[in-house]
Design a protein around this motif. Sequence first.
Motif, PDB file in Angstrom:
ATOM      1  N   VAL A  90      39.651  38.222  49.872  1.00 42.63           N
ATOM      2  CA  VAL A  90      40.400  37.501  48.841  1.00 42.63           C
ATOM      3  C   VAL A  90      41.692  38.276  48.589  1.00 42.63           C
ATOM      4  CG1 VAL A  90      40.407  36.681  46.458  1.00 42.63           C
ATOM      5  CG2 VAL A  90      38.265  36.677  47.781  1.00 42.63           C
ATOM      6  N   PRO A  91      42.854  37.706  48.895  1.00 42.02           N
ATOM      7  CA  PRO A  91      44.110  38.446  48.729  1.00 42.02           C
ATOM      8  C   PRO A  91      44.267  38.990  47.318  1.00 42.02           C
ATOM      9  CG  PRO A  91      44.499  36.430  49.958  1.00 42.02           C
ATOM     10  CD  PRO A  91      43.077  36.363  49.469  1.00 42.02           C
ATOM     11  N   GLY A  92      44.632  40.273  47.245  1.00 44.32           N
ATOM     12  CA  GLY A  92      44.904  40.904  45.965  1.00 44.32           C
ATOM     13  C   GLY A  92      43.691  41.255  45.143  1.00 44.32           C
ATOM     14  N   ALA A  93      42.492  41.003  45.642  1.00 43.96           N
ATOM     15  CA  ALA A  93      41.283  41.224  44.836  1.00 43.96           C
ATOM     16  C   ALA A  93      40.823  42.670  44.908  1.00 43.96           C
ATOM     17  CB  ALA A  93      40.167  40.306  45.303  1.00 43.96           C
ATOM     18  N   LEU A  94      40.204  43.107  43.831  1.00 45.26           N
ATOM     19  CA  LEU A  94      39.500  44.385  43.777  1.00 45.26           C
ATOM     20  C   LEU A  94      38.011  44.062  43.711  1.00 45.26           C
ATOM     21  CD1 LEU A  94      39.703  47.495  43.513  1.00 45.26           C
ATOM     22  CD2 LEU A  94      39.671  47.173  41.032  1.00 45.26           C
ATOM     23  N   TRP A  95      37.270  44.437  44.739  1.00 40.76           N
ATOM     24  CA  TRP A  95      35.842  44.147  44.778  1.00 40.76           C
ATOM     25  C   TRP A  95      35.093  45.183  43.954  1.00 40.76           C
ATOM     26  CZ3 TRP A  95      33.690  39.931  47.314  1.00 40.76           C
ATOM     27  CH2 TRP A  95      34.597  39.162  48.064  1.00 40.76           C
ATOM     28  N   PHE A  96      34.283  44.704  43.038  1.00 43.47           N
ATOM     29  CA  PHE A  96      33.538  45.586  42.138  1.00 43.47           C
ATOM     30  C   PHE A  96      32.198  44.952  41.806  1.00 43.47           C
ATOM     31  CE2 PHE A  96      32.704  46.751  37.552  1.00 43.47           C
ATOM     32  CZ  PHE A  96      32.199  48.016  37.832  1.00 43.47           C
ATOM     33  N   ASP A  97      31.144  45.706  41.967  1.00 42.64           N
ATOM     34  CA  ASP A  97      29.790  45.210  41.705  1.00 42.64           C
ATOM     35  C   ASP A  97      29.549  43.853  42.360  1.00 42.64           C
ATOM     36  OD1 ASP A  97      29.025  47.504  40.468  1.00 42.64           O
ATOM     37  OD2 ASP A  97      29.051  46.706  38.424  1.00 42.64           O
ATOM     38  N   LYS A 149      46.126  54.065  45.038  1.00 45.57           N
ATOM     39  CA  LYS A 149      45.037  53.094  45.019  1.00 45.57           C
ATOM     40  C   LYS A 149      45.561  51.664  44.915  1.00 45.57           C
ATOM     41  CE  LYS A 149      41.968  56.231  45.488  1.00 45.57           C
ATOM     42  NZ  LYS A 149      41.263  56.354  46.788  1.00 45.57           N
ATOM     43  N   ARG A 150      46.649  51.462  44.177  1.00 43.26           N
ATOM     44  CA  ARG A 150      47.271  50.140  44.116  1.00 43.26           C
ATOM     45  C   ARG A 150      47.775  49.736  45.499  1.00 43.26           C
ATOM     46  NH1 ARG A 150      46.827  45.922  41.049  1.00 43.26           N
ATOM     47  NH2 ARG A 150      46.810  47.305  39.243  1.00 43.26           N
ATOM     48  N   LEU A 166      43.780  52.421  39.455  1.00 44.17           N
ATOM     49  CA  LEU A 166      44.915  51.605  39.895  1.00 44.17           C
ATOM     50  C   LEU A 166      45.427  50.669  38.802  1.00 44.17           C
ATOM     51  CD1 LEU A 166      43.848  48.477  40.478  1.00 44.17           C
ATOM     52  CD2 LEU A 166      43.042  49.481  42.600  1.00 44.17           C
ATOM     53  N   TYR A 167      44.613  50.428  37.777  1.00 38.61           N
ATOM     54  CA  TYR A 167      45.079  49.593  36.669  1.00 38.61           C
ATOM     55  C   TYR A 167      46.325  50.171  35.997  1.00 38.61           C
ATOM     56  CZ  TYR A 167      40.449  47.341  36.785  1.00 38.61           C
ATOM     57  OH  TYR A 167      39.313  46.669  37.148  1.00 38.61           O
ATOM     58  N   ARG A 210      37.209  40.677  41.985  1.00 37.86           N
ATOM     59  CA  ARG A 210      37.674  40.640  40.601  1.00 37.86           C
ATOM     60  C   ARG A 210      39.173  40.898  40.545  1.00 37.86           C
ATOM     61  NH1 ARG A 210      32.665  40.851  37.903  1.00 37.86           N
ATOM     62  NH2 ARG A 210      31.017  41.786  39.190  1.00 37.86           N
ATOM     63  N   SER A 211      39.760  40.637  39.396  1.00 37.12           N
ATOM     64  CA  SER A 211      41.188  40.887  39.217  1.00 37.12           C
ATOM     65  C   SER A 211      41.480  42.379  39.352  1.00 37.12           C
ATOM     66  CB  SER A 211      41.644  40.402  37.841  1.00 37.12           C
ATOM     67  OG  SER A 211      42.990  40.792  37.604  1.00 37.12           O
ATOM     68  N   ALA A 212      42.600  42.687  39.969  1.00 38.26           N
ATOM     69  CA  ALA A 212      43.029  44.077  40.099  1.00 38.26           C
ATOM     70  C   ALA A 212      43.955  44.474  38.959  1.00 38.26           C
ATOM     71  CB  ALA A 212      43.740  44.284  41.435  1.00 38.26           C
ATOM     72  N   HIS A 213      43.998  43.658  37.922  1.00 40.43           N
ATOM     73  CA  HIS A 213      44.898  43.933  36.792  1.00 40.43           C
ATOM     74  C   HIS A 213      44.132  43.898  35.477  1.00 40.43           C
ATOM     75  CE1 HIS A 213      48.297  43.497  39.511  1.00 40.43           C
ATOM     76  NE2 HIS A 213      47.711  42.412  39.968  1.00 40.43           N
ATOM     77  N   ALA A 214      44.256  44.975  34.728  1.00 38.23           N
ATOM     78  CA  ALA A 214      43.695  45.021  33.380  1.00 38.23           C
ATOM     79  C   ALA A 214      44.808  45.020  32.329  1.00 38.23           C
ATOM     80  CB  ALA A 214      42.840  46.273  33.210  1.00 38.23           C
TER      81      ALA A 214
END
Length: 304
Positions: free
Chosen positions: A261-268, A195-196, A168-169, A272-276
């Motif tokens: 958390v609005p807009g968050a991507l949960w990882f490990d 995915k986004r 999604l990045y 976390r931020s959903a933007h790279a």
Amino acid sequence: MPSKLLNFYGRFAPSFTAVGFVARGLPLRPIGRAFEGQTWLVTGATGGIGRSIALGAARRGASVYAVGRNPEALAALEGVAGVKPLKFDLDRVADNLSLAEHVAASVGGLDVLVNNVGRLEHAYSTSPDGFESTYAINLLGHFALTERLIELGALGSGRIINMASGGLYNSALSLRRLEQSPARYSGVMAYAAHKRAQLALSDRWSAQGAPAYTMHPGWVATEGVRTALPDLNRHLGPILRTGAQGADTALWLAARRPAPVPGALWFDRAARSAHAYEHSRTPEVEPEAIFAKLAADVAKAAKG
């Protein structure tokens, strides 16, 4: 391998592979409470990450409806303690609606819904309802199933977990990429857009009182990765995550139930931020345009 792809793999490999999972100390950290008395619904549960989630939840005491369409793979789950295989073709809107109604009638309410089923394809094809096939399975089906469960009151105090990807990045929130034409089809960009859009769905359902998370499992050694992303598999295969490692954050979210958390991507196990990349931060459309298309397409398919 093209330099852009090489850079992408090189940038994220230390975090997204098993290396990152171990480096964060996750194998030594308990997930949290068990799931005795809970009822789960996991889609795409006959292989890969979905199967690992279903088995992991069942081992921790949950009663799990494991949904797939492959009879042989479903048969392999027969007799597994806590697992109830269900055959539905989730490429079809009608099957998603029927699944919601079947589960609501059977158990009344769910504690956890995992929208895991999905795929990346490089050739254009259409679903039985006439939609682009990956749009149908990656997003439209999730929307139809979840919205119907909410309408039926079957989620109650349950949690929704949407299975996304670091793919999604590559895309901002986009309407034009959701369902592309055959002439301009890019499976990678379609997948990224789907995915986004899952992030927008999680925010929508959370705002409606059905707490939802969108999570990234990391790069996992699955059949889908082997067939859809052969370069990733060829170059990083030995350090890709196991199915259990890919399932870890889903089980942790269900056990700990952190506030969405609005807009968050949960990882490990963290939001976390959903933007790279900067280009994904500015949406092409408002989320309401995505929701309107999905609702219209569900209605269109339901009319037959």
